[in-house]
Write a protein that holds these residues in place. Structure first.
Motif, short mmCIF file in Angstrom:
data_model
loop_
_atom_site.label_atom_id
_atom_site.label_comp_id
_atom_site.label_asym_id
_atom_site.label_seq_id
_atom_site.Cartn_x
_atom_site.Cartn_y
_atom_site.Cartn_z
N HIS A 227 130.97 -42.37 15.69
CA HIS A 227 131.60 -43.57 15.14
C HIS A 227 131.03 -44.82 15.78
CE1 HIS A 227 134.37 -42.37 18.42
NE2 HIS A 227 134.64 -43.64 18.56
N HIS B 113 133.97 -49.11 17.12
CA HIS B 113 134.85 -49.57 18.19
C HIS B 113 134.26 -50.79 18.87
CE1 HIS B 113 137.20 -46.13 17.43
NE2 HIS B 113 137.58 -45.82 18.65
N ASP C 15 134.87 -43.93 24.63
CA ASP C 15 135.24 -43.68 23.23
C ASP C 15 134.49 -44.71 22.40
OD1 ASP C 15 136.38 -43.20 20.80
OD2 ASP C 15 138.23 -44.29 21.25
N TYR D 227 138.81 -37.09 15.65
CA TYR D 227 137.78 -37.95 15.08
C TYR D 227 137.44 -37.49 13.65
CZ TYR D 227 137.10 -39.96 19.76
OH TYR D 227 137.27 -40.61 20.95
N TYR E 167 141.69 -44.38 27.83
CA TYR E 167 141.44 -44.29 26.38
C TYR E 167 142.11 -45.44 25.62
CZ TYR E 167 141.81 -42.40 21.63
OH TYR E 167 141.77 -42.23 20.27
N HIS E 168 141.38 -46.05 24.71
CA HIS E 168 141.87 -47.15 23.85
C HIS E 168 142.48 -48.28 24.67
CE1 HIS E 168 141.79 -45.40 19.51
NE2 HIS E 168 140.62 -45.37 20.12
#
Ligand code: ZN
Length: 454
Positions: A194, A197, A203, A304, A332-333
């Motif tokens: 991906h 982001h 990530d 994902y 994460y995030h």
């Protein structure tokens, strides 16, 4: 003719410094770019990757229906901030592009903290970190901030602020990039990561840089499969790609989704929905051979973009490689998922593992033993001499017996590796020797649906 081995021996975590440092440098360049599901950040990122690999950029217009979804408007952010009455910016997307909820609708208003706080996201248990939020489905807006900042503002609930998200949310495109490396066969290996982001290193960027470096190194290798490396926005990008390619996806024999590959956590293979596709067997064997901590998990419809590839209408043989997976590491995030979570050794170790999986998939074959009545006398076929030169003669001889026994047309070399527990590379090298000696006939390519033939 057997394909040449395409990688060096597995040595995850301590591969040569070169590729690890290249990947770290690329991640550092990409980190500040404000990516979102659509808009200039994805294009800028793909333009940078196109400096490394031959990348074709594809765009699908906003409003396009893709299965049950619609490609959203394109988001172009100029600035986003919350300022006090003196004009001092208390929250500013120039400081962190996580401060504005991704894909936020434009707003320019004066409002009290009481009104604003309904649209503010924080992580109370991590008061200095800024959470990452995106919402491209509803045309709404919001801010993310450190909980410390939130508490300071909350202690002054009647103060008024200037709230600005200067953005366009207008018809445009969804963008992805793909590098197609043709092989001698048009059967495909899909590598997916991906590209949507914002400044999230593990990530996000770790998958991008490992896939880019992997593709760059595949360029000058002999390839049996056609390789397709895709860099796309998560979810809607996968849906749009599948929609555009829906008549062609039956070419995909093997697929890997890559993410969270930058740290030193244990490797985690999440099986494809089929559970026992060749890519699942290859990943399981390679990780077992590596001697590294690892975990093999079953498919589940979260995570994902393996969710889309594993939807029942596609059911593609696409699994997922991460180290510690999404949602299972504290940063994460959040703004703490920064470049400090990546290391050259971690990225290089991940690259070594994916290249070893590639090698297993490229070299995997089904054979038929040409002398199936009893054991062939290996010395008669010159094989004792051949194995005498092998680095581990005993293992090569053991592999020969396993290969000859299981080469009944139904089992492939990955089955041999699994049944024997011998390293994939030993099995592949020994099969090459047996084939050269005339003891094996190659059959058609191992097909992912072959378990249904059993
Ligand atoms: Zn994410």
């Amino acid at each position: 003719m057997a394909a040449a081995p395409i990688v060096r021996p597995v040595n995850p975590g301590s591969a040569p410094a070169g590729p690890g440092e290249r990947m770290m440098a690329l991640a550092a360049e990409l980190f500040p770019i404000h990516r979102s599901v659509t808009g200039p950040g994805v294009r800028e990122t793909l333009a940078r990757l196109a400096g490394e690999i031959p990348l074709e950029v594809r765009e699908v217009p906003s409003g396009t229906r893709v299965f049950d979804w619609t490609v959203p408007p394109e988001w172009r952010l100029r600035e986003a901030y919350v300022a006090d009455e003196s004009g001092r910016r208390l929250v500013d997307a120039r400081d962190s592009n996580l401060h504005v909820v991704g894909h936020s609708a434009p707003v320019r208003a004066r409002m009290s903290w009481r009104e604003l706080r309904e649209r503010v996201h924080t992580l109370p248990e991590r008061p200095r970190w800024i959470p990452y939020r995106i919402d491209w489905v509803r045309e709404d807006w919001g801010f993310c901030m450190a909980h410390e900042t939130y508490e300071w503002l909350d202690a002054r609930p009647d103060r008024e602020y200037e709230v600005v998200i200067d953005a366009d949310l207008a018809p445009g495109s969804l963008t992805w990039g793909e590098a197609r490396l043709p092989g001698t066969s048009d059967r495909e290996i899909l590598v997916w990561t991906h590209a949507c982001h914002p400044s999230l290193a593990n990530d996000g960027l770790s998958g991008l840089v490992v896939a880019t470096e992997w593709a760059r190194r595949m360029l000058d290798r002999e390839r049996r499969h056609t390789w397709r490396f895709v860099f796309a926005p998560a979810t809607i990008g996968a849906l749009a790609w599948l929609h555009e390619n829906r008549q062609r996806v039956d070419r995909i024999d093997h697929g890997l989704v890559l993410a969270c590959l930058g740290g030193d956590g244990p490797f985690t293979w999440k099986r494809s929905r089929r559970g026992d596709a060749p890519v699942d067997r290859a990943a399981a064997r390679v990780l077992a051979d590596s001697g590294r901590p690892h975990e093999i998990r079953p498919f589940d419809p979260t995570g994902y973009d393996e969710r889309q590839f594993g939807s029942p209408g596609f059911d593609l043989p696409v699994g997922r490689l991460t180290r510690t997976p999404n949602g299972e590491y504290p940063e994460y995030h959040s703004s703490a998922d920064d470049l400090s979570l990546l290391s050259a050794a971690g990225l290089a170790g991940s690259l070594a593992v994916v290249e070893e999986i590639a090698d297993a998939l490229e070299r995997n074959r089904r054979y038929r033993n040409t002398r199936p009545m009893g054991e062939p006398r290996l010395s008669r076929w010159g094989l004792h001499e051949a194995f005498g030169r092998a680095p581990d003669r005993a293992r090569a001889q053991s592999a020969a017996l396993w290969i000859l026994n299981l080469s009944d047309g139904r089992h492939d070399l990955l089955d041999v590796a699994a049944a024997s527990g011998l390293p994939v590379s030993t099995v592949m090298d020994t099969a090459d020797a047996l084939r050269a000696a005339g003891l094996l006939d190659g059959l058609e390519e191992a097909h992912p649906d072959r378990q249904e033939e059993r």
